[in-house]
Design a protein around this motif. Structure first.
Motif, PDB file in Angstrom:
ATOM      1  N   VAL A 170       0.779  -1.303   0.087  1.00  0.00           N
ATOM      2  CA  VAL A 170       0.117   0.108   0.130  1.00  0.00           C
ATOM      3  C   VAL A 170       0.916   1.314   0.047  1.00  0.00           C
ATOM      4  O   VAL A 170       0.538   2.341  -0.267  1.00  0.00           O
ATOM      5  N   GLN A 176      -2.278   5.118  -8.114  1.00  0.00           N
ATOM      6  CA  GLN A 176      -3.690   5.551  -8.533  1.00  0.00           C
ATOM      7  C   GLN A 176      -3.684   5.519  -9.985  1.00  0.00           C
ATOM      8  O   GLN A 176      -2.708   6.080 -10.749  1.00  0.00           O
ATOM      9  N   THR A 228      -5.223   1.913  -7.548  1.00  0.00           N
ATOM     10  CA  THR A 228      -6.306   2.512  -6.732  1.00  0.00           C
ATOM     11  C   THR A 228      -6.836   3.595  -7.087  1.00  0.00           C
ATOM     12  O   THR A 228      -6.516   4.212  -8.154  1.00  0.00           O
ATOM     13  N   GLY A 247      -4.344   9.320  -2.887  1.00  0.00           N
ATOM     14  CA  GLY A 247      -3.873   8.100  -2.625  1.00  0.00           C
ATOM     15  C   GLY A 247      -2.273   8.001  -2.956  1.00  0.00           C
ATOM     16  O   GLY A 247      -1.632   7.024  -2.815  1.00  0.00           O
ATOM     17  N   GLY A 256      -5.859   1.714   0.270  1.00  0.00           N
ATOM     18  CA  GLY A 256      -5.535   1.001  -0.703  1.00  0.00           C
ATOM     19  C   GLY A 256      -5.689  -0.492  -0.713  1.00  0.00           C
ATOM     20  O   GLY A 256      -5.330  -1.360  -1.246  1.00  0.00           O
ATOM     21  N   ASP A 316      -8.424  -1.651  -1.586  1.00  0.00           N
ATOM     22  CA  ASP A 316      -8.833  -2.186  -2.822  1.00  0.00           C
ATOM     23  C   ASP A 316      -7.836  -1.665  -3.721  1.00  0.00           C
ATOM     24  O   ASP A 316      -8.045  -0.479  -4.313  1.00  0.00           O
ATOM     25  N   LYS A 356      -5.232  -4.012  -3.160  1.00  0.00           N
ATOM     26  CA  LYS A 356      -3.778  -4.305  -2.434  1.00  0.00           C
ATOM     27  C   LYS A 356      -4.085  -5.534  -1.575  1.00  0.00           C
ATOM     28  O   LYS A 356      -3.050  -6.348  -1.305  1.00  0.00           O
ATOM     29  N   GLU A 366      -9.906   0.592 -11.752  1.00  0.00           N
ATOM     30  CA  GLU A 366     -11.077   1.684 -11.321  1.00  0.00           C
ATOM     31  C   GLU A 366     -11.354   2.337 -12.215  1.00  0.00           C
ATOM     32  O   GLU A 366     -12.114   3.162 -12.028  1.00  0.00           O
ATOM     33  N   CYS A 414     -13.995   1.292   1.469  1.00  0.00           N
ATOM     34  CA  CYS A 414     -13.168   1.665   0.292  1.00  0.00           C
ATOM     35  C   CYS A 414     -13.408   2.836  -0.371  1.00  0.00           C
ATOM     36  O   CYS A 414     -14.458   3.305  -0.425  1.00  0.00           O
ATOM     37  N   HIS A 415     -12.253   3.338  -0.981  1.00  0.00           N
ATOM     38  CA  HIS A 415     -12.206   4.672  -1.811  1.00  0.00           C
ATOM     39  C   HIS A 415     -12.591   5.921  -0.854  1.00  0.00           C
ATOM     40  O   HIS A 415     -12.969   6.931  -1.378  1.00  0.00           O
TER      41      HIS A 415
END
Length: 414
Positions: free
Chosen positions: A17, A22, A88, A94, A147, A149, A151, A184, A387-388
């Motif tokens: 992470v 990104q 990510t 990020g 991260g 989502d 990792k 993503e 997440c996010h």
């Protein structure tokens, strides 16, 4: 601070992470959309080679692929794929992720302090926090997303490979490992060479709380609506000015508020306004449209075109245009034809002591593209929550347990 005596999968996750990956919608015409995704891709490729994986490659588009030989006696079993994504989201900061482990005893989960204010979330927002009280949770420091989502999925797959490297007798078929860029922003597995990957079936490890199993996702489209106005001095505007921004307001209010994402759940689809830019002369609105049901999905798209047509008819000229870009389809159309994939995943959860919940994905996954490209691909949990966003967290126990689940899963394919 990070706890001593970290498990191997936790150590991997904390390491991954910290690597910025990104993706960028602005540069979606290039894969990968950001060069930094190669940093993690190359790191993982080196680690896979060190673990004895075969055919390890990083493609020109930052796809990491590798093969793991079968355990003795399972050489003739069909190859099974395990897939996660490198990138990510750009929906939250990020860059410079600083993860740490928090021992959570209940109440507000405080992940950090930013500008003198606690960054926290409580069970009134995330009721599942009550279920993880007393556990160690991995969080960011509050300035960035975590991260997990996706990792967490990357770390869990890599730790399974490490276990097999340490004990090649663990039952497993030939395995294909793949880490994809740009999931993503909708590219995901679009450029994966499926014949070279050589798998009969696969699973993405890209879900939420532990125990979740998903084989249904949204049908999805990106919709751009353009509004063309006519500018003239406002003092002389009567019956002459056409304000493009006002045309957007008129159009948007014709879309039912009840179908916005903040008012939907479960199998309910939505029309989501992602962004708007506008002046008197020109305005552009970007929407994403989602629904699990193909007919209702098309009805939403048709409604947007009818709204544009209504405004154009009222004006007596074409000033509103709708551009629809299909993104992915509900993978249940494919995966439902392979019930054994669902049954084996459910059994893997339950034999490792994890209650299994089959739910629809309120989003997309690489598995959607892969399934329609001929590689049936349900989605498995990672263990992550929120997440996010900067409140993202994952229990350490979920990271560890998901490696057990993957080990139990692959054993069923020999």
């Amino acid at each position: 601070m990070d706890q001593p005596n970290q498990s191997d999968v936790l150590e991997r996750f904390l390491r991954y992470v910290r690597v910025t990956t990104q993706s960028s919608e602005e540069h979606c015409d290039v894969v990968p959309s950001t060069a930094c995704q190669f940093d993690l891709a190359n790191l993982l490729a080196d680690e896979l080679r060190g673990l004895g994986a075969l055919d390890v490659e990083v493609s020109e588009h930052a796809y990491v692929t590798a093969h793991i030989p079968a355990s003795p006696g399972a050489e003739n079993a069909p190859r099974l794929g395990l897939i996660a994504h490198l990138d990510t989201t750009e929906a939250a900061p990020g860059d410079g992720v600083n993860p740490h482990v928090v021992h959570y005893e209940g109440g507000d989960l405080v992940c950090g302090v930013v500008d003198g204010k606690e960054v926290s979330i409580n069970p009134s927002k995330i009721p599942a926090l009550d279920e993880v009280a007393g556990e160690d949770l991995v969080c960011s420091d509050g300035t960035t997303l975590l991260g997990a989502d996706d990792k967490a999925g990357v770390a869990e797959i890599m730790e399974l490979v490490a276990r097999i490297s340490q004990d090649p007798l663990l039952p497993h078929p030939p395995l294909g490992i793949c880490f994809c860029p740009d999931e993503e922003i909708g590219h995901g597995a679009e450029l994966l060479d499926i014949p070279a990957f050589g798998c009969a079936f696969a699973y993405t490890v890209d879900g939420g709380p532990i125990g979740e199993l998903e084989y249904e996702c949204f049908n999805a489209a990106d919709v751009t609506v353009s509004f063309e106005g006519f500018s003239i001095h406002p003092g002389d505007a009567k019956n002459r000015m056409v304000n493009a921004s006002n045309l957007f307001v008129e159009f948007h209010t014709m879309l039912p508020a009840v179908e916005r994402p903040e008012h939907t759940e479960g199998y309910e689809g939505f029309i989501h306004l992602c962004g708007i830019s506008g002046t008197v002369t020109h305005a552009t609105a970007r929407y994403i449209v989602r629904d699990h049901d193909a007919e209702r999905f098309q009805q939403k798209l048709d409604m947007m075109e009818r709204a544009a047509g209504f405004v154009n008819d009222r004006l007596g000229e074409e000033r509103v245009s709708v551009e629809i870009k299909p993104q992915y389809r509900n993978m249940a159309e494919v995966v439902a034809g392979y019930p054994e994939l669902i049954d084996r995943a459910r059994n893997a959860f339950e034999t490792t002591g994890v209650p299994c919940r089959i739910i629809p994905i309120r989003g997309g996954t690489d598995g959607a593209q892969l399934s329609f490209r001929g590689l049936p691909c349900p989605n498995l949990a990672t263990g992550a929550y929120c997440c996010h966003g900067v409140n993202e967290f994952i229990p350490v126990s979920s990271l560890e347990k998901m490696v057990d689940v993957l080990q139990a899963l692959v054993a069923q394919f020999i």
